[in-house]
Scaffold this motif. Structure first.
Motif, PDB file in Angstrom:
ATOM      1  N   GLN A  46      17.953 -25.114 -35.028  1.00  0.00           N
ATOM      2  CA  GLN A  46      19.212 -25.738 -34.647  1.00  0.00           C
ATOM      3  C   GLN A  46      20.024 -24.830 -33.731  1.00  0.00           C
ATOM      4  O   GLN A  46      19.844 -23.607 -33.723  1.00  0.00           O
ATOM      5  N   ASP A  47      20.941 -25.464 -32.990  1.00  0.00           N
ATOM      6  CA  ASP A  47      21.831 -24.681 -32.140  1.00  0.00           C
ATOM      7  C   ASP A  47      23.051 -24.241 -32.941  1.00  0.00           C
ATOM      8  O   ASP A  47      23.116 -24.443 -34.160  1.00  0.00           O
ATOM      9  N   ASP A  48      24.038 -23.643 -32.271  1.00  0.00           N
ATOM     10  CA  ASP A  48      25.198 -23.110 -32.989  1.00  0.00           C
ATOM     11  C   ASP A  48      26.123 -24.196 -33.527  1.00  0.00           C
ATOM     12  O   ASP A  48      27.075 -23.907 -34.258  1.00  0.00           O
ATOM     13  N   LYS A  49      25.836 -25.460 -33.182  1.00  0.00           N
ATOM     14  CA  LYS A  49      26.608 -26.583 -33.717  1.00  0.00           C
ATOM     15  C   LYS A  49      25.822 -27.364 -34.763  1.00  0.00           C
ATOM     16  O   LYS A  49      26.164 -28.496 -35.097  1.00  0.00           O
TER      17      LYS A  49
ATOM     18  N   ARG B 115      22.944 -28.716 -34.601  1.00  0.00           N
ATOM     19  CA  ARG B 115      22.186 -29.855 -34.097  1.00  0.00           C
ATOM     20  C   ARG B 115      20.717 -29.463 -33.952  1.00  0.00           C
ATOM     21  O   ARG B 115      20.399 -28.418 -33.382  1.00  0.00           O
TER      22      ARG B 115
END
Length: 234
Positions: free
Chosen positions: A130-133, A135
């Protein structure tokens, strides 16, 4: 035992529950905890959101011609079309026979499809990066028997022409180990070695590197874009 007191075990069981690999008494016990623990329900919901994109990469399974031939042979059916007088039959015996034959076809087909699914490449390891949000950006599946790691990008990554994505296994101690350079879209297969799935692997990470990968053999030189960890499928 309260699962809320064991976060690592809770996370592992929630993942297996969503995947459907938690079976029998273990699944029933987990569902008992699930009814009583709102935090555990939230954890299951999080895993459902992480794994939902996998459905996009699951092609429909069509039974081959030999399956239908086998069904017809076992039920004593003939491949030629019957005359229209046959279908006008009002015999109760005929319709009962037809109903039993249909049920037999359905049961046999379920068995054949289940067997064919078992022949598909197995998934021993699963990871969502996942990314830093939070997602989901990448889905990783590992087939230990064939030693193949499959990396799927949920969406094309915004990578410049002079840059590459590189996948790393970050151990609990020592330098990150490169697993391979990734494509910025679609699916790519890499070799699956113990350096990628060993017990000492604490984290999986994807960094943005110069074209072709990091010039530093001891680790990434660019920013970390995505991260996650393996779930061992029992």
């Amino acid at each position: 035992m309260k699962l809320r007191d064991h976060p690592v075990l809770s996370d592992k069981l929630a993942a297996e529950y969503v995947l459907g690999t938690l079976k029998g008494g273990a699944r029933r016990r987990f569902e008992t905890h699930l009814r009583e623990d709102p935090a555990l329900r939230r954890l299951v919901n999080e895993w459902e959101e992480r794994l939902a994109p996998m459905a996009e990469f699951s092609p429909p399974q069509l039974a081959p011609e030999r399956v239908w031939l086998s069904i017809e042979r076992r039920l004593g059916l003939q491949r030629r079309h019957a005359t229209w007088q046959f279908w006008r039959s009002e015999s109760l015996v005929f319709w009962r026979t037809l109903g039993l034959a249909s049920m037999g076809c359905a049961l046999l087909l379920v068995g054949v499809i289940s067997s064919s699914l078992l022949d598909r490449p197995q998934v021993d390891y699963l990871a969502t990066l996942q990314d830093d949000k939070a997602r989901t950006a990448l889905l990783l599946t590992g087939d230990a028997r064939r030693e193949i790691l499959t990396v799927r990008l949920v969406e094309p990554a915004p990578v410049a022409a002079d840059r590459s994505l590189q996948l790393w296994a970050v151990p609990k101690q020592g330098n990150p180990r490169s697993i391979g350079v990734l494509s910025d879209r679609g699916v790519i297969e890499l070799g699956l070695s113990r350096t990628a799935i060993g017990d000492d692997v604490a984290l999986l990470a994807v960094s943005l590197e110069p074209r072709g990968g990091s010039p530093n053999p001891d680790g990434p030189t660019g920013p970390i874009l995505y991260k996650g960890n393996w779930v061992r499928i029992l």
